[in-house]
Design a protein around this motif. Sequence first.
Motif, PDB file in Angstrom:
ATOM      1  N   GLY A  91       0.788  -1.225   0.000  1.00  0.00           N
ATOM      2  CA  GLY A  91       0.000   0.000   0.000  1.00  0.00           C
ATOM      3  C   GLY A  91       0.818   1.273   0.000  1.00  0.00           C
ATOM      4  O   GLY A  91       0.323   2.325   0.405  1.00  0.00           O
ATOM      5  N   ARG A  92       2.056   1.213  -0.491  1.00  0.00           N
ATOM      6  CA  ARG A  92       2.893   2.417  -0.518  1.00  0.00           C
ATOM      7  C   ARG A  92       2.584   3.296  -1.719  1.00  0.00           C
ATOM      8  O   ARG A  92       2.755   4.512  -1.655  1.00  0.00           O
ATOM      9  CB  ARG A  92       4.374   2.017  -0.544  1.00  0.00           C
ATOM     10  CG  ARG A  92       4.839   1.302   0.712  1.00  0.00           C
ATOM     11  CD  ARG A  92       6.281   0.865   0.571  1.00  0.00           C
ATOM     12  NE  ARG A  92       6.762   0.173   1.767  1.00  0.00           N
ATOM     13  CZ  ARG A  92       7.947  -0.400   1.863  1.00  0.00           C
ATOM     14  NH1 ARG A  92       8.806  -0.345   0.833  1.00  0.00           N
ATOM     15  NH2 ARG A  92       8.301  -1.012   2.969  1.00  0.00           N
ATOM     16  N   TRP A  93       2.164   2.660  -2.815  1.00  0.00           N
ATOM     17  CA  TRP A  93       1.831   3.437  -4.008  1.00  0.00           C
ATOM     18  C   TRP A  93       0.748   2.718  -4.803  1.00  0.00           C
ATOM     19  O   TRP A  93       0.474   1.537  -4.587  1.00  0.00           O
ATOM     20  CB  TRP A  93       3.061   3.699  -4.885  1.00  0.00           C
ATOM     21  CG  TRP A  93       3.976   2.539  -5.156  1.00  0.00           C
ATOM     22  CD1 TRP A  93       5.089   2.193  -4.443  1.00  0.00           C
ATOM     23  CD2 TRP A  93       3.875   1.567  -6.212  1.00  0.00           C
ATOM     24  NE1 TRP A  93       5.685   1.076  -5.001  1.00  0.00           N
ATOM     25  CE2 TRP A  93       4.969   0.675  -6.083  1.00  0.00           C
ATOM     26  CE3 TRP A  93       2.979   1.367  -7.260  1.00  0.00           C
ATOM     27  CZ2 TRP A  93       5.169  -0.386  -6.957  1.00  0.00           C
ATOM     28  CZ3 TRP A  93       3.178   0.300  -8.139  1.00  0.00           C
ATOM     29  CH2 TRP A  93       4.269  -0.546  -7.979  1.00  0.00           C
ATOM     30  N   MET A  94       0.130   3.454  -5.698  1.00  0.00           N
ATOM     31  CA  MET A  94      -0.887   2.880  -6.565  1.00  0.00           C
ATOM     32  C   MET A  94      -0.524   3.164  -8.010  1.00  0.00           C
ATOM     33  O   MET A  94       0.281   4.054  -8.304  1.00  0.00           O
ATOM     34  CB  MET A  94      -2.271   3.432  -6.228  1.00  0.00           C
ATOM     35  CG  MET A  94      -2.505   4.878  -6.646  1.00  0.00           C
ATOM     36  SD  MET A  94      -4.126   5.504  -6.130  1.00  0.00           S
ATOM     37  CE  MET A  94      -5.226   4.306  -6.870  1.00  0.00           C
ATOM     38  N   PHE A  95      -1.102   2.400  -8.910  1.00  0.00           N
ATOM     39  CA  PHE A  95      -0.858   2.613 -10.331  1.00  0.00           C
ATOM     40  C   PHE A  95      -2.184   2.779 -11.068  1.00  0.00           C
ATOM     41  O   PHE A  95      -3.220   2.285 -10.634  1.00  0.00           O
ATOM     42  CB  PHE A  95      -0.056   1.463 -10.934  1.00  0.00           C
ATOM     43  CG  PHE A  95      -0.714   0.102 -10.831  1.00  0.00           C
ATOM     44  CD1 PHE A  95      -1.619  -0.347 -11.784  1.00  0.00           C
ATOM     45  CD2 PHE A  95      -0.406  -0.752  -9.771  1.00  0.00           C
ATOM     46  CE1 PHE A  95      -2.213  -1.594 -11.693  1.00  0.00           C
ATOM     47  CE2 PHE A  95      -0.986  -2.007  -9.669  1.00  0.00           C
ATOM     48  CZ  PHE A  95      -1.900  -2.432 -10.630  1.00  0.00           C
ATOM     49  N   THR A  96      -2.125   3.507 -12.179  1.00  0.00           N
ATOM     50  CA  THR A  96      -3.302   3.723 -13.007  1.00  0.00           C
ATOM     51  C   THR A  96      -2.923   3.648 -14.478  1.00  0.00           C
ATOM     52  O   THR A  96      -1.760   3.783 -14.855  1.00  0.00           O
ATOM     53  CB  THR A  96      -3.949   5.104 -12.751  1.00  0.00           C
ATOM     54  OG1 THR A  96      -3.043   6.135 -13.188  1.00  0.00           O
ATOM     55  CG2 THR A  96      -4.271   5.308 -11.284  1.00  0.00           C
ATOM     56  N   GLY A  97      -3.922   3.442 -15.307  1.00  0.00           N
ATOM     57  CA  GLY A  97      -3.788   3.556 -16.755  1.00  0.00           C
ATOM     58  C   GLY A  97      -5.037   4.220 -17.279  1.00  0.00           C
ATOM     59  O   GLY A  97      -6.098   4.132 -16.658  1.00  0.00           O
ATOM     60  N   GLY A  98      -4.936   4.899 -18.419  1.00  0.00           N
ATOM     61  CA  GLY A  98      -6.100   5.617 -18.890  1.00  0.00           C
ATOM     62  C   GLY A  98      -6.131   5.895 -20.381  1.00  0.00           C
ATOM     63  O   GLY A  98      -5.197   5.572 -21.124  1.00  0.00           O
ATOM     64  N   GLU A  99      -7.223   6.506 -20.801  1.00  0.00           N
ATOM     65  CA  GLU A  99      -7.417   6.849 -22.200  1.00  0.00           C
ATOM     66  C   GLU A  99      -6.502   7.977 -22.669  1.00  0.00           C
ATOM     67  O   GLU A  99      -6.430   8.255 -23.864  1.00  0.00           O
ATOM     68  CB  GLU A  99      -8.876   7.243 -22.441  1.00  0.00           C
ATOM     69  CG  GLU A  99      -9.849   6.094 -22.318  1.00  0.00           C
ATOM     70  CD  GLU A  99     -11.290   6.521 -22.505  1.00  0.00           C
ATOM     71  OE1 GLU A  99     -12.138   5.637 -22.705  1.00  0.00           O
ATOM     72  OE2 GLU A  99     -11.576   7.735 -22.458  1.00  0.00           O
ATOM     73  N   ASP A 100      -5.798   8.605 -21.733  1.00  0.00           N
ATOM     74  CA  ASP A 100      -4.831   9.633 -22.122  1.00  0.00           C
ATOM     75  C   ASP A 100      -3.489   9.029 -22.522  1.00  0.00           C
ATOM     76  O   ASP A 100      -2.479   9.738 -22.595  1.00  0.00           O
ATOM     77  CB  ASP A 100      -4.642  10.658 -21.003  1.00  0.00           C
ATOM     78  CG  ASP A 100      -4.066  10.033 -19.732  1.00  0.00           C
ATOM     79  OD1 ASP A 100      -3.973   8.799 -19.657  1.00  0.00           O
ATOM     80  OD2 ASP A 100      -3.733  10.794 -18.816  1.00  0.00           O
ATOM     81  N   GLU A 101      -3.491   7.701 -22.754  1.00  0.00           N
ATOM     82  CA  GLU A 101      -2.321   6.976 -23.273  1.00  0.00           C
ATOM     83  C   GLU A 101      -1.164   6.916 -22.273  1.00  0.00           C
ATOM     84  O   GLU A 101       0.002   6.801 -22.654  1.00  0.00           O
ATOM     85  CB  GLU A 101      -1.851   7.612 -24.593  1.00  0.00           C
ATOM     86  CG  GLU A 101      -2.964   7.710 -25.633  1.00  0.00           C
ATOM     87  CD  GLU A 101      -2.556   8.459 -26.889  1.00  0.00           C
ATOM     88  OE1 GLU A 101      -1.442   9.036 -26.905  1.00  0.00           O
ATOM     89  OE2 GLU A 101      -3.348   8.476 -27.856  1.00  0.00           O
ATOM     90  N   THR A 102      -1.490   6.940 -20.972  1.00  0.00           N
ATOM     91  CA  THR A 102      -0.454   7.037 -19.945  1.00  0.00           C
ATOM     92  C   THR A 102      -0.727   6.111 -18.771  1.00  0.00           C
ATOM     93  O   THR A 102      -1.865   5.988 -18.314  1.00  0.00           O
ATOM     94  CB  THR A 102      -0.342   8.488 -19.436  1.00  0.00           C
ATOM     95  OG1 THR A 102      -0.089   9.359 -20.538  1.00  0.00           O
ATOM     96  CG2 THR A 102       0.779   8.639 -18.422  1.00  0.00           C
ATOM     97  N   CYS A 103       0.336   5.477 -18.280  1.00  0.00           N
ATOM     98  CA  CYS A 103       0.311   4.779 -16.995  1.00  0.00           C
ATOM     99  C   CYS A 103       1.030   5.663 -15.978  1.00  0.00           C
ATOM    100  O   CYS A 103       2.030   6.307 -16.310  1.00  0.00           O
ATOM    101  CB  CYS A 103       1.022   3.436 -17.079  1.00  0.00           C
ATOM    102  SG  CYS A 103       0.151   2.190 -18.035  1.00  0.00           S
TER     103      CYS A 103
END
Length: 318
Positions: A91-103
Amino acid sequence: FKMNSRSFAVSASYDPCIKYWDLVRGKNIGTIPHPESQINCLSMTDNGSQIGVGSWQRVAIFDAETMAPSPLLAFESLAKNITAVGFQSEGRWMFTGGEDETCRIFDMRVCQLICQKMCTITSSVQCVVLHPNQCELFFSDNGGGVYCWDLRAGTHESLPVAMIPSHFVTSLSIHPSGHTLYGVTSQGTVLRWNLRGEGKTDGLCEGEGSRTTSPTPYSLFGTGYALSCNVSPDGRLIAVSSSSSKVLILDSKNLDVENELSIGASWIWNTAFCSDSSKLLMGGEKRLHLVDVTTSRPLMMYEGHVKPITALAIYDHF
């Protein structure tokens, strides 16, 4: 049926809200309104205390213990939809991905979400999964690419994949051993990559790809669109949901179909295994269903949403 007394799940739909379920009793025990937009993805920390929520232009973290309507943390200066969200094991960090072409990687150790790292490609991110080594993120885009982002080196590379134009990997899942990456596609096929041996091809199973060779696609659904794949906690099974009203249970070693589950819904967006790998939670239409993966026996149904379910996550650790 037997389950951990602290077994619970969260789900989201076009309602828009997040519902909190007691898996054993089959009851809705809390609701978080989310009027900002529909929710695209959910995840839970390994200890079950926090819920990650990806939606339109925002990622937020809610308290799973209090179900307070206001998020603990939020980052709202993003573009377009967030399509994937998840947490580092501690739980130190989280990750995301999206339609803005970025993780993105967000630090969670302070009283705000701070974007520490970014990896940008050329198409919308479809899904993101974290390797058990906690150092590599694997993700796919709607341009047909599959990538590995090495967080230590700060670099990313493409995994080989022979994809028909206009088709792409919709969902990825990694075996608990970290040795194999599985993916399902918009053409209803399943792929797998052997992640061991730094790209060596000796010892590969038939049809298996590696970090340097393309896998052979196995057809699962004649006309269906594969929506999600999840490897069971014991690593023996893979659940693949689809737009063809069924969930296939595959043997993770040879990709043979072990069972076929149906809950009377056409599109089944997501699934989640319970900790003993014998039960599967599935979201279809307005209901969640808990089913025995071997016998297909319905175990519990969870009702409360008034619109189709878009995301779910489960906490069932002993």
